[in-house]
Design a protein around this motif. Structure first.
Motif, PDB file in Angstrom:
ATOM      1  N   PHE A 202      36.683  50.822  50.980  1.00  9.68           N
ATOM      2  CA  PHE A 202      37.260  50.033  49.891  1.00  9.68           C
ATOM      3  C   PHE A 202      36.198  49.153  49.237  1.00  9.68           C
ATOM      4  CE2 PHE A 202      39.508  46.171  48.413  1.00  9.68           C
ATOM      5  CZ  PHE A 202      40.336  46.756  47.466  1.00  9.68           C
TER       6      PHE A 202
ATOM      7  N   TYR B 295      33.912  51.255  47.100  1.00 12.18           N
ATOM      8  CA  TYR B 295      34.564  51.655  45.843  1.00 12.18           C
ATOM      9  C   TYR B 295      34.540  50.500  44.841  1.00 12.18           C
ATOM     10  CZ  TYR B 295      38.107  53.527  42.680  1.00 12.18           C
ATOM     11  OH  TYR B 295      38.779  53.978  41.571  1.00 12.18           O
TER      12      TYR B 295
ATOM     13  N   THR C 157      44.875  52.938  55.259  1.00 17.49           N
ATOM     14  CA  THR C 157      44.265  53.699  54.175  1.00 17.49           C
ATOM     15  C   THR C 157      45.202  53.779  52.977  1.00 17.49           C
ATOM     16  OG1 THR C 157      43.044  55.025  55.789  1.00 17.49           O
ATOM     17  CG2 THR C 157      43.220  55.908  53.559  1.00 17.49           C
TER      18      THR C 157
ATOM     19  N   GLY D 297      44.227  52.272  49.435  1.00 12.88           N
ATOM     20  CA  GLY D 297      44.170  53.230  48.339  1.00 12.88           C
ATOM     21  C   GLY D 297      45.021  52.788  47.168  1.00 12.88           C
TER      22      GLY D 297
ATOM     23  N   PRO E 216      42.301  57.241  43.880  1.00 16.80           N
ATOM     24  CA  PRO E 216      42.740  56.443  45.035  1.00 16.80           C
ATOM     25  C   PRO E 216      44.243  56.478  45.232  1.00 16.80           C
ATOM     26  CG  PRO E 216      42.028  55.027  43.239  1.00 16.80           C
ATOM     27  CD  PRO E 216      41.620  56.417  42.874  1.00 16.80           C
ATOM     28  N   TYR E 217      44.996  56.657  44.139  1.00 17.39           N
ATOM     29  CA  TYR E 217      46.455  56.757  44.308  1.00 17.39           C
ATOM     30  C   TYR E 217      46.819  58.021  45.082  1.00 17.39           C
ATOM     31  CZ  TYR E 217      51.419  57.063  43.321  1.00 17.39           C
ATOM     32  OH  TYR E 217      52.780  57.160  43.458  1.00 17.39           O
TER      33      TYR E 217
ATOM     34  N   VAL F 282      44.961  59.459  47.295  1.00 18.13           N
ATOM     35  CA  VAL F 282      44.600  59.174  48.689  1.00 18.13           C
ATOM     36  C   VAL F 282      45.682  58.331  49.355  1.00 18.13           C
ATOM     37  CG1 VAL F 282      42.938  57.975  50.163  1.00 18.13           C
ATOM     38  CG2 VAL F 282      42.120  59.387  48.269  1.00 18.13           C
ATOM     39  N   ALA F 283      46.185  57.336  48.614  1.00 18.16           N
ATOM     40  CA  ALA F 283      47.237  56.474  49.164  1.00 18.16           C
ATOM     41  C   ALA F 283      48.502  57.266  49.453  1.00 18.16           C
ATOM     42  CB  ALA F 283      47.538  55.342  48.185  1.00 18.16           C
TER      43      ALA F 283
ATOM     44  N   SER G 263      47.951  59.618  52.424  1.00 16.55           N
ATOM     45  CA  SER G 263      47.857  58.852  53.666  1.00 16.55           C
ATOM     46  C   SER G 263      49.229  58.355  54.109  1.00 16.55           C
ATOM     47  CB  SER G 263      46.909  57.661  53.482  1.00 16.55           C
ATOM     48  OG  SER G 263      45.599  58.106  53.199  1.00 16.55           O
TER      49      SER G 263
END
Length: 346
Positions: free
Chosen positions: A30, A33, A222, A226, A250-251, A253-254, A257
């Protein structure tokens, strides 16, 4: 539910490993990023990805390391609260209406699933054995009904057994299901017994439970970071045209996860049930309780034992009664107490 074993599987090595996996690694990703977003110049309106590494200095690396460590240390004590939030325990005045809406959504979905299960089962029950699966002469409608029934039962496995126990989120419902089911056939409340049972558990079961918990908490952390990264990306890329779509990364990934956390919650629940199945008699021994003669007696005794372990102030006026057995004596003590052989004079 998510924190049943906090402190129960201690040890400096395990704490360090847990901190590294659940806190340090997500915090490092994070922070990196955020560093890339800031150094890209997008905030000032002059996006240039080449700037990210062209001006990288030792001071930047040191600052990034410090921010990562600070973020990991700050978030680690909040892990229990974060998981409760993801489970849907939203008690604030702002989130309570959302919790109600999401709970109603899942209740409607629960009822729709039950209706489809019952309807498909009723349709199959009206067919004779030659025209329903697994018969080779089963009709196409029968196969569809069988597939629908199986799929709806799979989806139903993500909810608690009672409609009144439904929570606002998928993760909360999955954990609630296993929280209520684990140990229930023995009359054991997992929330009360498992932290104590972990003290007497064998290493394989405890390791299995700890690994599943760590993976689930990593997925939850995570998912949260994310989502935060996706939200932070929007103001950075608001004036950068198509680069605004970067927030979708990242959304994604969120989202992945979070769905992974739901699946891992089922494995975590299985690990809790396994711990209870394999170690409850060692738990009884540690509490100096006699082994029950059968499952009926076990459930009756555990109903009393759970009342004691709950430590409910209301039960202190009429405290439950349990009989204890003396501790087992070592073989040396038994040998000393045994009478010796009769002498010849006698």
């Amino acid at each position: 539910m998510a924190n049943l074993l906090s402190g129960a599987s201690g040890g400096i090595t395990r704490i360090g490993r847990y901190f590294t996996i659940v806190s340090a690694i997500p915090a490092a990703l994070f922070a990196t990023y955020l560093y890339v977003l800031i150094k890209s110049g997008a905030w000032n309106g002059r996006l240039d990805w080449a700037k990210v590494f062209d001006g990288l200095q030792l001071a930047d690396v040191a600052l990034l390391t410090i921010l990562t460590a600070a973020g990991a240390l700050a978030a680690n004590p909040l892990q229990f609260m974060l998981i409760q939030f993801m489970e849907g325990y939203w008690n604030g005045s702002l989130l309570r209406p959302l919790a109600l809406l999401r709970t109603l959504h899942h209740r409607r979905r629960y009822l729709a699933i039950e209706e489809q299960i019952n309807a498909s089962a009723w349709y199959l029950s009206r067919l004779d054995a030659d025209h329903r699966p697994p018969s080779n002469r089963a009709t196409l409608d029968a196969l569809r009904a069988e597939a629908l029934n199986a799929e709806m039962r799979r989806v139903r496995a993500g909810y608690p057994d009672g409609l009144d126990e439904v929570l606002p989120t998928r993760l909360g419902n999955m954990l609630r299901r296993h929280e209520r089911r684990a140990g229930s056939m023995y009359g054991i409340d997992s929330l009360v017994a498992v932290p104590r049972m972990a003290m007497t558990a064998q290493a394989p079961e405890l390791s299995y439970l700890t690994n599943q918990r760590t993976q689930m908490e990593l997925a939850v952390r995570t998912a949260i970071l994310g989502f935060v990264a996706a939200v932070v990306t929007i103001p950075f890329m608001w004036h950068q045209g198509a680069w605004l779509l970067l927030a979708a990364a990242p959304y994604a990934v969120a989202y992945a996860s979070y769905r992974g956390a739901v699946a891992l919650a089922a494995e975590y629940g299985t690990a809790i049930a396994t711990l209870i199945d394999m170690n409850r008699f060692a738990f009884y021994d540690r509490l100096r309780l006699a082994h029950p003669e059968d499952s009926t007696v076990e459930r009756e005794r555990n109903a009393v034992l759970m009342d004691i372990l709950h430590a409910d102030p209301g039960s202190r006026r009429n405290p439950p009664h349990m009989a204890f057995v003396p501790p087992a004596q070592p073989p040396e003590a038994v040998a000393e107490q045994a009478p010796g052989p009769a002498s010849d004079e006698e």
